[in-house]
Design an enzyme around this catalytic site. Structure first.
Site, PDB file in Angstrom:
ATOM      1  N   HIS A 472       3.108 -28.718  -2.109  1.00 25.22           N
ATOM      2  CA  HIS A 472       2.536 -29.226  -1.032  1.00 25.22           C
ATOM      3  C   HIS A 472       1.445 -28.084  -0.559  1.00 25.22           C
ATOM      4  CE1 HIS A 472       1.949 -31.457   2.779  1.00 25.22           C
ATOM      5  NE2 HIS A 472       1.369 -30.452   3.062  1.00 25.22           N
ATOM      6  N   GLU A 473       1.994 -26.929  -0.349  1.00 24.28           N
ATOM      7  CA  GLU A 473       1.024 -25.911   0.113  1.00 24.28           C
ATOM      8  C   GLU A 473      -0.152 -25.599  -0.942  1.00 24.28           C
ATOM      9  OE1 GLU A 473       0.898 -25.304   3.288  1.00 24.28           O
ATOM     10  OE2 GLU A 473       2.559 -26.290   3.899  1.00 24.28           O
ATOM     11  N   HIS A 476      -3.201 -27.863  -0.648  1.00 23.57           N
ATOM     12  CA  HIS A 476      -4.078 -27.221   0.392  1.00 23.57           C
ATOM     13  C   HIS A 476      -4.686 -25.924  -0.120  1.00 23.57           C
ATOM     14  CE1 HIS A 476      -2.984 -29.581   3.873  1.00 23.57           C
ATOM     15  NE2 HIS A 476      -1.606 -28.990   3.833  1.00 23.57           N
ATOM     16  N   HIS A 479      -7.447 -27.365  -2.356  1.00 25.64           N
ATOM     17  CA  HIS A 479      -8.592 -27.865  -1.368  1.00 25.64           C
ATOM     18  C   HIS A 479      -9.614 -26.722  -1.129  1.00 25.64           C
ATOM     19  CE1 HIS A 479      -9.736 -30.947   1.858  1.00 25.64           C
ATOM     20  NE2 HIS A 479     -10.461 -30.656   0.798  1.00 25.64           N
TER      21      HIS A 479
END
Length: 680
Positions: A472-473, A476, A479
């Protein structure tokens, strides 16, 4: 202090402008901030003193170029203050908070600057700008207006005072929470009290006890969220009770770390500020500049999901109670600290899956390299090389250089995996350097987690939840690495708050993707992969316990909205929580909110106030996107290149929902989310 003796005031000579943390001392920060404030104000004054009428070139370009030093110093400092908050750093943070708030207001509320931006906005159609430049004008005008730039001088003075007080209070909230989380770590005298934990977990607990100065025993530190991963394994009910009781007590005890008066003052001041800005509530103020638009739209989504989630949780509760009644010699009513333990018994009985037994297949280094990194390589063609010659802000943080498919340099990724007393709870991504063609900068991004460090020589074995957090991290991080924009205002994850979780949630899809899982899920001793039958059973549990998971999340999201819809803060925090949860039917004592108010860092010291709904709001897009990947061949470079070019790569340089339409070809549908959560 001169540039020569303050490394923060001179350009870094390290690759990608990585700050020279080895040369930076705590006493460098405040003087660097003061100098950066002065320079930034001078840069803004140079814009507003221009006598000619505003143009994009004499207003927006220098506005985007301004504040580069302040951004550099701030990113450098706040990376440390969240991940290695020593007492000295915390003192600086407390002193800095109102200064930073005052400076931000001095820029955002500047009447002359606002006039220049508004003038450009009023004649936008005649300017002939490219799409990114046009959107830049629109966003600056919208954000300055939203911040209060159109208010009169007296109202601005009141607003600035409110913002400064709020910045101090949110800093206090985080400081109290860190201190209380450390204070409430649970010390056990014997390994028997922790029966059910593996050798690595016991090793980590023993190490934590020694690090705190205990000669013996086992210290269980607390994660940010209400539950604890160990609750699923501990066979001693009293041990489970002690851990959950400590977790739920954080910030809610009389004394120096009591967050109840802090949060109620935050709520009151946010409501007062919203009224000053012309909104009926803080929730209305926040959502007005998000994709949701209104708190009513948020409430509609939460109310749509809550009844089914609560009903599913009650059905799960009945199944757990049946297990207790059948297996315990002296049955007892199921309580919150029992849920995870008996859930694993049901999972084992119904699916023949023991999640704790899977940990040897999730060795951290292999998950990182053969899972997280390898999935990104297969999808986007990027590669990673560890740079042991580059030092980050803490010895435990590792630096990796990232390269594009053509071997051109992309940026740096820093991973800080392990928990420590000076690190705030939870997991997060933040930039240290943001990409901008205008400034000529490349991205440097950080992922922080809070995994317990085992004893020397012991492997770090992750839970499936920790594997999920790592993927999940890293979503980020991708991104932040991939966003390729001209203007720093749009860099990285600078998108609407209720959109920012979307890319990270999408990246979770690769965890159980066969060609990814087969590479990283290898037994840390034998190297054997998970057998096909186990994988099938693991995938079949996708909606298992989703009543509990969805209910605890929705309860926290509803609490956030409830606090920020009020016009005056209530005195009794516990009573307010109980009333709010009863209102939406999520007041099941066996399923407490994922975060209670006194340790709800996302909304009282982070950037998610009235915005914790963002996770489920973004998950609508996420689930719809996962469906697209499955329909179009999954983990392929063609799919990755499309997702990178049309969504991740645009950063904040276009409306996020338009970016989604560009990628998907239509608006997202909610049906995939309902199916994923077992709510359809």
């Amino acid at each position: 202090m001169t540039d020569a003796v303050n490394p923060l005031l001179a350009p870094s000579e390290l690759p990608y402008a990585l700050p020279d943390y080895a040369a930076i001392e705590p006493e460098h920060y405040l003087p660097a901030f003061q100098e950066a404030f002065t320079r930034h104000l001078a840069e803004i004054q140079a814009i507003t003193r221009v006598r000619s009428m505003p143009t994009f070139e004499n207003t927006m370009i220098p506005l985007e170029q301004s504040g580069a030093l302040l951004e550099s110093v701030a990113h450098t400092f706040y990376t440390v203050s969240s991940a290695d908050a020593t007492a000295e750093i915390q003192a600086i943070d407390e002193e800095l908070a109102p200064l930073m708030a005052a400076h931000d207001d001095a820029i955002r509320l500047d009447a002359q600057l606002y006039w220049r931006v508004k003038t450009l906005h009023d004649q936008l159609d005649a300017l002939g700008l490219d799409p990114e430049s046009r959107y830049l004008v629109e966003r600056h005008f919208r954000e300055m207006t939203h911040a209060g730039a159109a208010l009169d001088a007296e109202a601005k003075e009141s607003l600035t005072a409110l913002n400064q007080r709020l910045s101090a209070l949110t800093t206090t909230f985080e400081k109290n929470l860190l201190a209380d989380t450390n204070d409430l770590a649970v010390l056990f005298e014997t390994a028997e009290e922790l029966d059910g934990l593996g050798s690595g977990e016991l090793s980590a607990a023993a190490r934590a006890a020694r690090d705190r100065g205990h000669e013996s025993g086992y210290l269980i530190t607390l994660p940010l969220f209400t539950g604890h991963p160990y609750l699923a394994s501990l066979t001693v009910r009293e041990s489970r009770r002690r851990i959950l009781e400590a977790s739920r007590a954080r910030g809610a005890r009389d004394g120096a770390n009591d967050n109840r008066p802090v949060l109620t003052e935050i709520v009151a001041l946010r409501a007062e500020r919203a009224a000053l800005l012309g909104y009926e509530s803080h929730a209305a103020y926040i959502t007005a500049d998000e994709t949701a638009g209104t708190p009513e739209a948020v409430a509609d989504l939460l109310r749509r999901l809550a009844p089914a989630a609560a009903a599913n949780a009650r059905a799960e509760q009945r199944a757990l109670q049946a297990i207790i009644d059948k297996t315990e010699t002296e049955p007892f009513p199921l309580e919150a600290h029992d849920w995870a333990f008996y859930t694993e018994k049901v999972r084992a009985a119904e699916y023949d899956i023991d999640t704790a037994a899977l940990r040897p297949w999730f060795e951290a280094e292999r998950v990182l390299r053969d899972g997280v990194f390898a999935a990104a390589t297969k999808l986007y063609g990027v590669t990673f090389t560890e740079r042991e010659d580059l030092l980050a802000y803490h010895p435990g943080a590792r630096v990796f250089e990232v390269f594009n498919p053509d071997s051109s340099a992309l940026g740096l990724f820093i991973l800080d995996l392990y928990t420590r007393d000076s690190k705030r709870g939870g997991a997060w991504m933040n930039p240290i350097v943001s990409q901008s063609a205008l400034r000529g900068t490349a991205p440097v991004v950080v992922n922080n987690l809070n995994v317990a460090r085992p004893g020397d020589g012991e492997p770090t074995l992750l839970t499936l939840d920790e594997v999920t957090t790592l993927f999940h991290e890293f979503g980020h991080a991708l991104h932040g690495l991939f966003a390729t924009v001209n203007y720093p205002h749009f860099a990285g994850t600078n998108v609407f708050r209720d959109f920012v979780e979307f890319p990270s949630q999408v990246n979770e899809m690769w965890i159980l993707w066969p060609e990814v899982l087969d590479e990283y899920a290898r037994h840390q001793e034998t190297g054997e992969s998970l057998d096909a039958a186990t994988l099938d059973r693991l995938r079949s549990t996708a909606t298992f316990n989703q009543g509990h998971a969805t209910s605890e999340y929705l309860a926290a999201a509803w609490l956030d909205q409830a606090w920020h819809r009020v016009t005056a803060a209530p005195d009794d925090v516990a009573a307010f929580e109980a009333s709010a949860l009863a209102e939406i039917g999520l007041d099941n004592p066996a399923v407490p909110p994922r975060y209670a108010s006194t340790y709800f860092a996302h909304v009282f010291s982070g950037g998610y106030s009235a915005g914790y709904y963002s996770y489920i709001w973004s998950e609508v897009l996420d689930a719809d996107t996962v469906e697209w990947f499955r329909e179009n061949g999954g983990l392929t470079r063609e799919n990755g290149d499309r997702f990178r070019a049309r969504l991740l790569g645009v950063g904040g340089s276009k409306d996020p929902l338009q970016a989604y339409r560009d990628f998907r070809g239509r608006d997202a549908r909610i049906a995939p989310l309902l199916a994923r959560r077992g709510l359809g």
